[in-house]
Design an enzyme around this catalytic site. Structure first.
Site, short mmCIF file in Angstrom:
data_model
loop_
_atom_site.label_atom_id
_atom_site.label_comp_id
_atom_site.label_asym_id
_atom_site.label_seq_id
_atom_site.Cartn_x
_atom_site.Cartn_y
_atom_site.Cartn_z
N TYR A 72 0.84 -1.21 0.00
CA TYR A 72 0.00 0.00 0.00
C TYR A 72 0.87 1.25 0.00
O TYR A 72 0.58 2.22 -0.70
CB TYR A 72 -0.90 0.00 1.24
CG TYR A 72 -1.94 1.11 1.22
CD1 TYR A 72 -3.24 0.84 0.78
CD2 TYR A 72 -1.62 2.40 1.61
CE1 TYR A 72 -4.18 1.86 0.73
CE2 TYR A 72 -2.56 3.42 1.56
CZ TYR A 72 -3.84 3.14 1.12
OH TYR A 72 -4.77 4.15 1.08
N PHE A 124 -8.48 19.11 -25.33
CA PHE A 124 -9.21 17.91 -25.73
C PHE A 124 -10.42 17.75 -24.81
O PHE A 124 -10.56 18.46 -23.83
CB PHE A 124 -8.31 16.67 -25.77
CG PHE A 124 -8.94 15.59 -26.59
CD1 PHE A 124 -9.21 15.82 -27.93
CD2 PHE A 124 -9.33 14.38 -26.04
CE1 PHE A 124 -9.85 14.85 -28.70
CE2 PHE A 124 -9.97 13.41 -26.81
CZ PHE A 124 -10.22 13.65 -28.13
N ASP A 125 -11.30 16.78 -25.15
CA ASP A 125 -12.61 16.74 -24.48
C ASP A 125 -12.59 16.74 -22.96
O ASP A 125 -13.17 17.60 -22.32
CB ASP A 125 -13.47 15.57 -25.03
CG ASP A 125 -12.83 14.19 -24.83
OD1 ASP A 125 -11.65 14.13 -24.45
OD2 ASP A 125 -13.51 13.19 -25.07
N ASP A 214 -0.16 19.11 -21.56
CA ASP A 214 -1.05 17.95 -21.58
C ASP A 214 -0.30 16.94 -22.45
O ASP A 214 -0.33 17.00 -23.67
CB ASP A 214 -2.41 18.36 -22.17
CG ASP A 214 -3.37 17.19 -22.25
OD1 ASP A 214 -2.98 16.06 -21.91
OD2 ASP A 214 -4.53 17.40 -22.67
N ALA A 216 -0.02 13.59 -23.12
CA ALA A 216 -0.39 12.21 -23.44
C ALA A 216 0.47 11.62 -24.56
O ALA A 216 0.85 10.46 -24.51
CB ALA A 216 -1.87 12.16 -23.83
N LYS A 257 -1.67 6.37 -23.55
CA LYS A 257 -1.27 6.59 -24.94
C LYS A 257 0.22 6.25 -25.09
O LYS A 257 0.58 5.08 -25.14
CB LYS A 257 -1.54 8.05 -25.34
CG LYS A 257 -3.01 8.33 -25.63
CD LYS A 257 -3.76 8.78 -24.44
CE LYS A 257 -5.14 9.28 -24.76
NZ LYS A 257 -5.96 9.43 -23.54
N HIS A 449 -20.77 12.87 -25.81
CA HIS A 449 -20.53 11.90 -26.88
C HIS A 449 -20.39 10.47 -26.40
O HIS A 449 -20.67 9.54 -27.12
CB HIS A 449 -19.30 12.31 -27.70
CG HIS A 449 -18.10 12.61 -26.88
ND1 HIS A 449 -18.00 13.72 -26.09
CD2 HIS A 449 -16.94 11.93 -26.69
CE1 HIS A 449 -16.84 13.71 -25.46
NE2 HIS A 449 -16.18 12.63 -25.80
C1 P70 Z 1 -8.60 9.86 -27.08
C2 P70 Z 1 -8.83 9.91 -25.56
C3 P70 Z 1 -7.81 11.31 -23.90
C4 P70 Z 1 -7.00 12.45 -23.53
C5 P70 Z 1 -6.25 13.16 -24.50
C6 P70 Z 1 -5.50 14.29 -24.11
C7 P70 Z 1 -4.72 15.07 -25.10
C8 P70 Z 1 -6.19 14.00 -21.87
C9 P70 Z 1 -6.95 12.88 -22.21
C10 P70 Z 1 -7.69 12.17 -21.11
C11 P70 Z 1 -10.26 10.05 -25.18
C12 P70 Z 1 -11.22 9.35 -26.05
C13 P70 Z 1 -11.84 10.03 -27.07
C14 P70 Z 1 -12.70 9.39 -27.92
C15 P70 Z 1 -12.92 8.04 -27.76
C16 P70 Z 1 -12.32 7.34 -26.73
C17 P70 Z 1 -11.46 8.00 -25.89
N1 P70 Z 1 -8.07 11.03 -25.09
N2 P70 Z 1 -5.51 14.66 -22.82
O1 P70 Z 1 -8.92 8.84 -27.65
O2 P70 Z 1 -7.01 11.02 -20.74
O3 P70 Z 1 -8.61 9.14 -21.20
O4 P70 Z 1 -6.62 8.83 -19.71
O5 P70 Z 1 -8.56 10.18 -18.96
O6 P70 Z 1 -6.24 12.80 -25.79
O7 P70 Z 1 -8.09 10.81 -27.67
P1 P70 Z 1 -7.74 9.73 -20.12
#
Ligand code: P70
Length: 457
Positions: A72, A124-125, A214, A216, A257, A449
């Site tokens: 832990y 991003f979203d 950010d 990823a 990613k 979405h």
């Molecule tokens: C994607 C996924 C996640 C993401 C990202 C960046 C630049 C943070 C995050 C969040 C999300 C997704 C979109 C459509 C369909 C499925 C999944 N991106 N910053 O595919 O990270 O998902 O680990 O919380 O691209 O681009 P997390």
């Protein structure tokens, strides 16, 4: 056409996939309310929904899984992850979390709140959602060339520094954070140049605004800098990554990613001790104790090894080559795409392919549905459907792009899979005038979405 670069790996384990009949596919997508997130993965032949968490791990990573220390507190796996993070990123503090949005949830409210603004090249979203959930507003300032799919420019992910300065002038002390998304996902996985990172960092410092990456897709971005930016050709990928991160004060990372595992996230804080203390406290409340942050010890091992593998030039050459190959196959078939090729997928310009469908009927989504019906391929809309509504007026926003994203999971598919995808799109192009738009019949208030229900028009 560029040659397909052979996979720099052999295949040791395989996973069966199957193709349903066209009738079955038509039925399944209807049952899914025309939302691709509602499909069962067993009903999909080739899954290009996302490159997130869909990576194939290496035998080294699988072996590392057995060595995970599940204590832990004070786990050995945490210590070894920290060592690798220090070596690659050169920050003082790192905090694992369970995924990218957890990093955003822990960090953003410490810098943003009611009445504040955050500016990014493009949010991003989930990142946009967490800015808004923290009570702040998210503003984008991407370079204008990003918005022209046909324009071939090396760093279409860059931030428009002039626009950034105008926004700083307009909102002054209300700006809590500047975010640079590397690579710029919404703009087509397009990279950000070192020069742009340097320039934005300078502006942020001059105005006393914290600067966050950010991160990823940090290693794909580094590869593009090496390939496309003067003076970086002879630098190692690690040197490039270190320089990229040196310009920011902190980072959030979805490790699903480029870190080449299936779950995980990371926060990095360069040297702000007070901020790190606050991050640590919030992590304990939301994610778990500091030495595991919502992950298992084995995940930390897989992340440590994945971060190192992500910087292997042979892997990145293949990875970026695979995306380029698919783009070139599509161009050959006359399918409009965001150019040049980006890091994690091909972004088909659905507005260009289906000009008869207006943004509020979601051309990128219409093409994604068609691709499933045509060939059992799952993709994802990156456009107005994903962008959503104005939080204040509730009005549907019009996105800068209407893309159907063909995200390529890392180390998963082969050349023939990509050929199959290109052929399916060429087939769809022949009957593009017959493709209709969609309307939303139900949606949740945030990140709609993932859950919305739609009807074909
Ligand atoms: C994607 C996924 C996640 C993401 C990202 C960046 C630049 C943070 C995050 C969040 C999300 C997704 C979109 C459509 C369909 C499925 C999944 N991106 N910053 O595919 O990270 O998902 O680990 O919380 O691209 O681009 P997390």
């Amino acid at each position: 056409m560029a040659k397909y670069i052979p996979e720099p790996f052999r295949i040791k384990a395989v996973e069966r996939i199957r193709l349903l009949s066209r009738e079955e596919r038509t039925e399944r997508i209807k049952e899914a309310h025309y939302n691709l997130f509602n499909l069962k993965s067993e009903d999909i032949y080739i899954d290009l929904l996302t490159d997130s968490g869909t990576n194939a791990m290496s035998s080294e990573q699988w072996a590392g899984i057995m060595n995970g220390d599940e204590a832990y507190a004070g786990s050995k796996s945490f210590q070894s992850l920290l060592e690798v993070c220090h070596d690659i990123f050169r920050y003082r503090h790192f905090q694992p979390v369970h995924q990218g949005r957890a990093a955003e949830k822990v960090l953003f409210p410490l810098l943003l709140g009611e009445g504040k603004y955050a500016i990014a090249n493009t949010f991003f979203d989930t990142t946009r959602a967490h800015v808004e959930l923290a009570g702040a507003k998210a503003l984008d300032a991407v370079v204008p060339e990003a918005k022209e799919p046909n324009l071939d420019a090396p760093f279409k992910g860059n931030m428009d520094t002039e626009k950034l300065l105008c926004l700083i002038e307009e909102y002054r002390r209300k700006i809590g954070l500047i975010v640079m998304t590397v690579t710029n996902n919404s703009a087509g996985g397009q990279p950000v140049s070192m020069a742009n990172l340097r320039a934005v960092s300078k502006i942020a410092k001059e105005h006393g605004i914290p600067f966050c990456l950010d991160a990823a897709r940090f290693s794909e971005n580094a590869y593009f800098i090496k390939e496309r930016e003067a003076d970086y050709e002879n630098k190692s990928l690690k040197e490039i990554v270190r320089e990229m991160f040196s310009y920011a004060d902190m980072f959030t990372m979805s490790a699903k990613k480029d870190a080449l595992l299936n779950i995980g996230g990371l926060i990095g804080i360069k040297d702000d001790e007070e901020l790190y203390r606050k991050v640590a406290t919030r992590t304990i409340s939301y994610e778990g104790f500091l030495s595991y942050g919502g992950l298992a010890g084995r995940d930390l091992e897989a992340m440590r090894i994945g971060l190192l593998e992500a910087l292997d030039p042979a892997y990145l050459r293949f990875r970026i080559g695979q995306v380029r190959y698919l783009l070139e196959r599509l161009e050959e078939a006359g399918i409009p795409c965001q150019k040049p090729s980006g890091g994690h997928g091909v972004f088909v310009d659905a507005k260009g392919l289906l000009p008869h469908i207006p943004y509020h009927q979601f051309p990128g989504h219409a093409l994604a549905v068609e691709l499933y019906i045509e060939a059992g391929i799952r993709s994802c809309e990156i456009g107005s459907f994903l962008l959503g509504r104005d939080p204040e007026t509730g009005e549907q926003l019009e996105a800068e792009f209407e893309f159907t994203r063909l995200a390529i999971p890392r180390r998963v598919y082969t050349q023939t899979h990509l050929d199959y995808v290109a052929d399916a799109l060429a087939e769809i192009k022949k009957r593009r005038e017959t493709i209709k738009g969609y309307e939303i019949v139900w949606e949740p208030p945030v990140l709609r979405h993932f859950q919305a229900k739609l009807n074909a028009l």
